[in-house]
Motif scaffolding. Structure first.
Motif, short mmCIF file in Angstrom:
data_model
loop_
_atom_site.label_atom_id
_atom_site.label_comp_id
_atom_site.label_asym_id
_atom_site.label_seq_id
_atom_site.Cartn_x
_atom_site.Cartn_y
_atom_site.Cartn_z
N SER A 118 0.88 -1.65 0.12
CA SER A 118 -0.30 0.24 0.01
C SER A 118 0.88 0.77 0.04
CB SER A 118 -0.67 0.25 1.09
OG SER A 118 -0.42 0.29 2.49
N ASP A 119 2.22 1.11 0.05
CA ASP A 119 3.25 2.28 0.82
C ASP A 119 3.97 2.04 -1.05
OD1 ASP A 119 4.30 0.59 0.84
OD2 ASP A 119 6.03 0.55 1.45
N SER A 120 3.62 1.81 -2.53
CA SER A 120 3.99 2.25 -3.73
C SER A 120 3.23 2.88 -4.39
CB SER A 120 4.70 0.24 -4.24
OG SER A 120 4.45 0.90 -5.29
N LEU A 121 3.29 4.55 -4.04
CA LEU A 121 2.37 5.00 -4.78
C LEU A 121 3.29 5.71 -5.63
CD1 LEU A 121 3.28 7.39 -2.30
CD2 LEU A 121 1.48 5.91 -0.85
N ALA A 122 1.85 6.77 -6.00
CA ALA A 122 2.87 8.02 -6.55
C ALA A 122 2.42 9.54 -5.41
CB ALA A 122 1.58 8.70 -7.90
N GLN A 123 2.99 9.79 -5.90
CA GLN A 123 3.55 11.56 -4.44
C GLN A 123 3.87 12.48 -6.20
OE1 GLN A 123 6.74 11.68 -2.26
NE2 GLN A 123 5.30 12.43 -0.54
N GLN A 124 3.23 13.10 -6.19
CA GLN A 124 3.95 15.01 -6.41
C GLN A 124 4.50 15.08 -6.10
OE1 GLN A 124 0.84 18.15 -7.04
NE2 GLN A 124 0.06 17.83 -9.06
N VAL A 125 5.73 15.79 -6.89
CA VAL A 125 6.82 17.18 -6.64
C VAL A 125 6.68 18.05 -6.77
CG1 VAL A 125 9.22 17.13 -6.97
CG2 VAL A 125 8.52 14.36 -6.68
N ALA A 126 6.34 18.15 -8.03
CA ALA A 126 5.72 19.26 -8.49
C ALA A 126 4.61 19.49 -9.38
CB ALA A 126 7.01 20.61 -8.78
N ASP A 127 3.51 20.82 -8.64
CA ASP A 127 2.72 20.66 -9.55
C ASP A 127 2.49 21.11 -11.28
OD1 ASP A 127 2.50 23.54 -9.62
OD2 ASP A 127 1.03 23.31 -8.05
N GLU A 128 2.14 21.16 -12.44
CA GLU A 128 1.60 21.81 -13.52
C GLU A 128 2.09 23.12 -13.23
OE1 GLU A 128 -2.75 21.38 -12.31
OE2 GLU A 128 -0.44 20.20 -11.97
N ASN A 129 2.27 23.77 -12.63
CA ASN A 129 1.71 25.42 -12.18
C ASN A 129 3.72 25.50 -12.45
OD1 ASN A 129 -0.37 26.04 -13.36
ND2 ASN A 129 -1.17 25.50 -11.68
N HIS A 130 4.51 24.39 -11.35
CA HIS A 130 5.67 25.25 -10.90
C HIS A 130 6.65 25.36 -12.51
CE1 HIS A 130 9.14 24.75 -8.91
NE2 HIS A 130 9.37 23.69 -9.60
N TRP A 131 6.83 24.98 -13.42
CA TRP A 131 7.46 24.84 -14.11
C TRP A 131 7.39 25.49 -15.67
CZ3 TRP A 131 12.60 21.71 -14.55
CH2 TRP A 131 13.47 22.51 -15.68
N PRO A 132 5.81 26.64 -16.24
CA PRO A 132 5.41 25.97 -17.41
C PRO A 132 6.20 26.03 -18.60
CG PRO A 132 5.69 28.45 -16.64
CD PRO A 132 6.39 27.80 -14.91
N GLU A 133 7.32 26.80 -18.40
CA GLU A 133 8.20 26.89 -20.07
C GLU A 133 9.17 25.50 -20.39
OE1 GLU A 133 9.50 30.43 -16.91
OE2 GLU A 133 9.76 28.22 -17.13
N ILE A 134 8.56 24.59 -19.80
CA ILE A 134 9.18 23.12 -20.29
C ILE A 134 8.00 22.58 -20.74
CG2 ILE A 134 8.99 22.06 -18.19
CD1 ILE A 134 11.06 20.03 -18.18
N ARG A 135 8.49 21.61 -21.97
CA ARG A 135 7.40 20.93 -22.82
C ARG A 135 7.85 19.24 -23.05
NH1 ARG A 135 4.90 24.79 -21.61
NH2 ARG A 135 3.45 26.05 -22.07
N ALA A 136 7.29 18.53 -23.64
CA ALA A 136 7.84 17.67 -23.18
C ALA A 136 7.12 17.30 -24.22
CB ALA A 136 7.17 16.91 -22.42
N LEU A 137 8.09 16.67 -26.30
CA LEU A 137 7.36 16.36 -27.22
C LEU A 137 7.36 15.28 -27.51
CD1 LEU A 137 9.41 19.56 -29.07
CD2 LEU A 137 7.33 19.57 -28.40
N ILE A 138 6.06 14.62 -27.94
CA ILE A 138 5.78 13.03 -28.64
C ILE A 138 6.31 13.17 -29.95
CG2 ILE A 138 5.19 11.34 -28.59
CD1 ILE A 138 3.93 11.89 -25.74
N LEU A 139 7.45 13.12 -30.51
CA LEU A 139 7.22 12.53 -31.83
C LEU A 139 6.60 11.25 -32.28
CD1 LEU A 139 10.79 14.12 -33.01
CD2 LEU A 139 8.43 15.51 -32.09
N VAL A 140 6.18 10.91 -33.03
CA VAL A 140 5.65 9.27 -33.11
C VAL A 140 5.68 9.08 -34.53
CG1 VAL A 140 2.97 7.61 -33.64
CG2 VAL A 140 2.95 9.18 -32.28
N VAL A 141 7.00 8.22 -34.78
CA VAL A 141 7.78 7.54 -36.26
C VAL A 141 6.53 6.33 -36.33
CG1 VAL A 141 9.77 8.63 -35.36
CG2 VAL A 141 9.37 6.12 -34.21
N SER A 142 6.26 5.91 -35.43
CA SER A 142 5.08 4.81 -35.95
C SER A 142 3.86 4.45 -34.93
CB SER A 142 5.71 3.09 -35.71
OG SER A 142 5.06 2.05 -35.97
#
Length: 211
Positions: A118-142
């Motif tokens: 029950s202790d294997s869980l997710a924990q939010q380190v920082a919310d979505e507003n912490h670093w608004p400049e960072i972006r993740a790009l996903i390029l679908v090749v297949s």
């Protein structure tokens, strides 16, 4: 497309039954529409749709099971008994689904001190507003379905890769500490380097897996 046998799937049932166990009364203003003890006898119809390729290595299972747990939680007015409990339920559907319940930078804590994990869980380190400049790009090749599922691949790695155990016990804990610090400090150079070195090390684990 209806998935045959989905209702009896171990992973699917773990999510549905897990949320049902936390269900509360469903109310409309002052009226109780469904009592919490009634949820266990009710059936549900689930329709899931992706806006990106399924089973192609883009965490479609994580997205699907996170959405399932989130939707059931809202429907059944479920309440956690401890912080992060819903993420432990989503994890039983798909490991990464536990992280997908939160926005921003999320860590999946290994746990293991509790017998029921029950202790294997997710924990939010920082919310979505912490670093608004960072972006993740996903390029679908297949968008083709993978030949080997994530579950099957990881099971094979656990069974055959000696490097995986070293990664879990020695590499990941230290690297998580470093990358969390970099993210909180918005240190992109360190964050980027850690991301790439961890990607390389994980690929090495795949190479160490047989067959």
């Amino acid at each position: 497309i209806e998935e045959v046998g989905a209702a009896t799937s171990k992973r699917f049932r773990a999510c549905v039954d897990g949320v049902k166990a936390l269900a509360q009364d469903k109310k409309d203003k002052d009226n109780i529409l469904i009592k919490k003890e009634e949820w266990k006898d009710l059936k549900i119809h689930v329709s899931s749709y992706n806006t990106f390729p399924t089973a192609a290595g883009l965490a479609s299972s994580a997205a699907g099971y996170a959405a399932l747990v989130a939707a059931l939680t809202q429907l059944m007015n479920a309440e956690e008994e401890y912080e992060g409990q819903l993420s432990t339920i989503a994890r039983q559907g798909s490991g990464s689904a536990c992280r997908s319940l939160y926005g921003g930078f999320v860590a999946w804590r290994m746990g293991g001190e509790n017998n029921n994990w029950s202790d294997s869980l997710a924990q939010q380190v920082a919310d979505e507003n912490h670093w608004p400049e960072i972006r993740a790009l996903i390029l679908v090749v297949s968008d083709a379905k993978k030949d080997t599922s994530s579950t099957a691949g990881m099971s094979t790695s656990v069974a055959t890769s000696k490097l995986l155990k070293y990664r879990a016990t020695e590499v990941v804990p230290q690297r998580m500490e470093s990358i969390e610090k970099a993210y909180l400090e918005k240190d992109f150079a360190t964050f980027g380097e850690l991301t790439m070195t961890d990607s390389n090390q994980f690929h090495a684990t795949c190479l160490d897996t047989y067959p």
